[in-house]
Motif scaffolding. Structure first.
Motif, PDB file in Angstrom:
ATOM      1  N   GLY A 109      35.035  39.451  44.940  1.00 42.78           N
ATOM      2  CA  GLY A 109      34.198  40.537  44.429  1.00 42.78           C
ATOM      3  C   GLY A 109      34.330  41.826  45.234  1.00 42.78           C
ATOM      4  N   ILE A 110      35.233  41.821  46.211  1.00 38.50           N
ATOM      5  CA  ILE A 110      35.348  42.998  47.101  1.00 38.50           C
ATOM      6  C   ILE A 110      36.361  43.996  46.537  1.00 38.50           C
ATOM      7  N   ASP A 111      35.981  45.264  46.499  1.00 38.04           N
ATOM      8  CA  ASP A 111      36.891  46.327  46.047  1.00 38.04           C
ATOM      9  C   ASP A 111      38.157  46.324  46.880  1.00 38.04           C
ATOM     10  N   GLY A 112      39.300  46.357  46.247  1.00 36.31           N
ATOM     11  CA  GLY A 112      40.563  46.387  46.981  1.00 36.31           C
ATOM     12  C   GLY A 112      41.194  45.013  47.128  1.00 36.31           C
ATOM     13  N   VAL A 113      40.420  43.942  46.882  1.00 36.50           N
ATOM     14  CA  VAL A 113      40.998  42.585  46.895  1.00 36.50           C
ATOM     15  C   VAL A 113      41.385  42.242  45.462  1.00 36.50           C
ATOM     16  N   VAL A 114      42.675  42.005  45.243  1.00 34.60           N
ATOM     17  CA  VAL A 114      43.131  41.783  43.864  1.00 34.60           C
ATOM     18  C   VAL A 114      43.684  40.381  43.629  1.00 34.60           C
ATOM     19  N   GLU A 115      43.925  39.634  44.700  1.00 35.98           N
ATOM     20  CA  GLU A 115      44.398  38.251  44.530  1.00 35.98           C
ATOM     21  C   GLU A 115      43.611  37.330  45.453  1.00 35.98           C
ATOM     22  N   THR A 154      45.412  25.553  42.151  1.00 34.83           N
ATOM     23  CA  THR A 154      46.841  25.455  41.866  1.00 34.83           C
ATOM     24  C   THR A 154      47.567  26.768  42.118  1.00 34.83           C
ATOM     25  N   GLY A 155      47.061  27.846  41.556  1.00 33.33           N
ATOM     26  CA  GLY A 155      47.810  29.103  41.623  1.00 33.33           C
ATOM     27  C   GLY A 155      46.969  30.238  42.158  1.00 33.33           C
ATOM     28  N   VAL A 156      47.553  31.424  42.098  1.00 29.08           N
ATOM     29  CA  VAL A 156      46.875  32.625  42.590  1.00 29.08           C
ATOM     30  C   VAL A 156      45.978  33.164  41.479  1.00 29.08           C
ATOM     31  N   VAL A 157      44.767  33.535  41.840  1.00 27.94           N
ATOM     32  CA  VAL A 157      43.803  34.027  40.850  1.00 27.94           C
ATOM     33  C   VAL A 157      43.697  35.545  40.964  1.00 27.94           C
ATOM     34  N   ALA A 158      43.794  36.224  39.821  1.00 26.08           N
ATOM     35  CA  ALA A 158      43.589  37.678  39.808  1.00 26.08           C
ATOM     36  C   ALA A 158      42.097  37.949  39.870  1.00 26.08           C
ATOM     37  N   VAL A 159      41.694  38.780  40.812  1.00 27.71           N
ATOM     38  CA  VAL A 159      40.264  39.040  40.993  1.00 27.71           C
ATOM     39  C   VAL A 159      40.006  40.544  41.069  1.00 27.71           C
ATOM     40  N   GLY A 160      38.732  40.901  41.167  1.00 25.49           N
ATOM     41  CA  GLY A 160      38.349  42.292  41.387  1.00 25.49           C
ATOM     42  C   GLY A 160      38.556  43.147  40.169  1.00 25.49           C
ATOM     43  N   ALA A 161      38.904  44.395  40.420  1.00 22.81           N
ATOM     44  CA  ALA A 161      38.983  45.378  39.348  1.00 22.81           C
ATOM     45  C   ALA A 161      39.970  44.983  38.271  1.00 22.81           C
ATOM     46  N   SER A 216      47.188  38.613  37.686  1.00 25.45           N
ATOM     47  CA  SER A 216      47.652  39.869  37.133  1.00 25.45           C
ATOM     48  C   SER A 216      47.340  40.986  38.117  1.00 25.45           C
ATOM     49  N   GLY A 217      46.547  40.676  39.160  1.00 21.64           N
ATOM     50  CA  GLY A 217      46.301  41.649  40.205  1.00 21.64           C
ATOM     51  C   GLY A 217      47.607  41.919  40.925  1.00 21.64           C
ATOM     52  N   ASP A 218      47.808  43.160  41.357  1.00 19.07           N
ATOM     53  CA  ASP A 218      49.081  43.467  42.002  1.00 19.07           C
ATOM     54  C   ASP A 218      48.835  43.854  43.450  1.00 19.07           C
TER      55      ASP A 218
END
Ligand SMILES: O=P(O)(O)OC[C@H]1O[C@](O)(COP(=O)(O)O)[C@@H](O)[C@@H]1O
Ligand SMILES: [Mg+2]
Ligand SMILES: [Mg+2]
Length: 308
Positions: A57-63, A70-77, A97-99
């Protein structure tokens, strides 16, 4: 980016009382396994869900990536909405999908509970955090901060950032500096090596036979607790390559990279047997394993010579 790192470290510290209290009543195994094929305790899944919620939930954290997923989760904005509830290690929503390669965007990887098999016997455990400036799986050279929490008689948090290691005591989720310049002591005292002895390679066993003449055994079965003995007293910890598991047991993204980073920043050394853990190339598997050896530089140099 610095503000995001501050927020991530604060969020980890403030989650620790809830993680600690949440252990009560969650000491039994579930019917699920994580991606590494290990049975999950209710506490593993609980800590993972809590950290995904807080760090994601932190701004600037995208993965967000975890040993328990199992895998990487796209988070944040850039949250695509697929992050919820995938703590079983078997669910979908596994592609980010976070980059984290974008400017200012960071990726976090956690081992929510390290040494969780110690929960049954009520022995020490930890939480490990890696903050990467780059998409996961990332290189240890992409770390901008790393930290571990040790749930011992008191809760401590050890943070490597900006070429310094700081140890905090955590009270009610707030960090108080205990040591602003943690360094591995010059004169080593302790050693701890994981894996069953008959499963060790001969060259590693020969190294151990030398070390045990010189240092005291300290092994408790939770890497964080065992590594913290090395940080406090000097020495060497390893979970090596085994006959039955050439890459060992521990995972590069969640365990090898952050622990290598903390020990090296504290003036020690890390190795996969031939090179620094921070130089191990990620092979694309988020749950890639790596033989892990950390401690005083002279002891790690001897280890690499012994395995040569
Ligand atoms: O019980 P074993 O097989 O000796 O393994 C102990 C090692 O496994 C770990 O528990 C692995 O970490 P997890 O508990 O996060 O899976 C380490 O903390 C510890 O060093
Ligand atoms: Mg672990
Ligand atoms: Mg774990």
């Amino acid at each position: 980016m610095e503000t995001t790192v501050d927020a991530v470290l604060d969020a980890l510290a403030s989650a620790t009382p809830e993680i600690r209290e949440g252990l009560v009543g969650r000491r039994s195994y579930q019917d699920t396994e994580n991606e590494s094929g290990e049975r999950q305790l209710a506490a593993d899944v609980y800590a993972d869900q809590l950290l995904e919620e807080r760090l994601g939930g932190i701004d600037g954290v995208v993965e967000y990536a975890s040993e328990e997923r199992t895998g990487v989760v796209a988070v944040g904005a850039t949250d695509s909405g697929d992050s919820a509830g995938d703590a079983s290690g078997t669910g979908s929503g596994d592609s980010a999908s976070g980059d984290a390669d974008a400017d200012g965007a960071l990726a976090v990887a956690v081992d929510p509970l390290d040494g969780s098999s110690n929960l049954k016997s009520n022995n020490a455990m930890g939480t490990i955090l890696a903050v990467y400036d780059g998409s996961i799986p990332a290189s240890g050279r992409d770390l901008v901060a790393s930290a571990f929490v040790l749930y011992g008689p008191i809760t401590t948090m050890t943070v490597a950032r900006d070429d310094e290691v700081t140890e905090y005591e955590v009270v009610d989720g707030d960090r108080r500096v205990r040591d602003a310049d943690v360094t591995v002591p010059d004169d080593p005292v302790v050693y701890g090596f994981g894996g069953r002895v008959p499963d060790w390679h001969d060259d590693f066993e020969a190294y151990v036979r030398e070390i045990e003449q010189e240092l005291k055994l300290r092994y408790g079965g939770a890497m964080i607790a065992d590594v913290n003995q090395v940080v406090e007293y000097g020495g060497v910890f390893a979970y090596p390559s085994l006959e039955s598991a050439p890459d060992g047991k521990l995972r590069l993204q969640f365990e090898g990279n952050p622990i290598g980073h903390i020990i090296e920043t504290a003036g020690g050394a890390s190795s996969d047997g031939t090179q620094s853990l921070l130089d191990v190339e990620p092979d694309g598997d988020v749950h890639q394993r790596v033989p892990l050896h950390v401690g005083n530089e002279a002891l790690i140099d001897r280890l690499e010579a012994a395995l040569d």
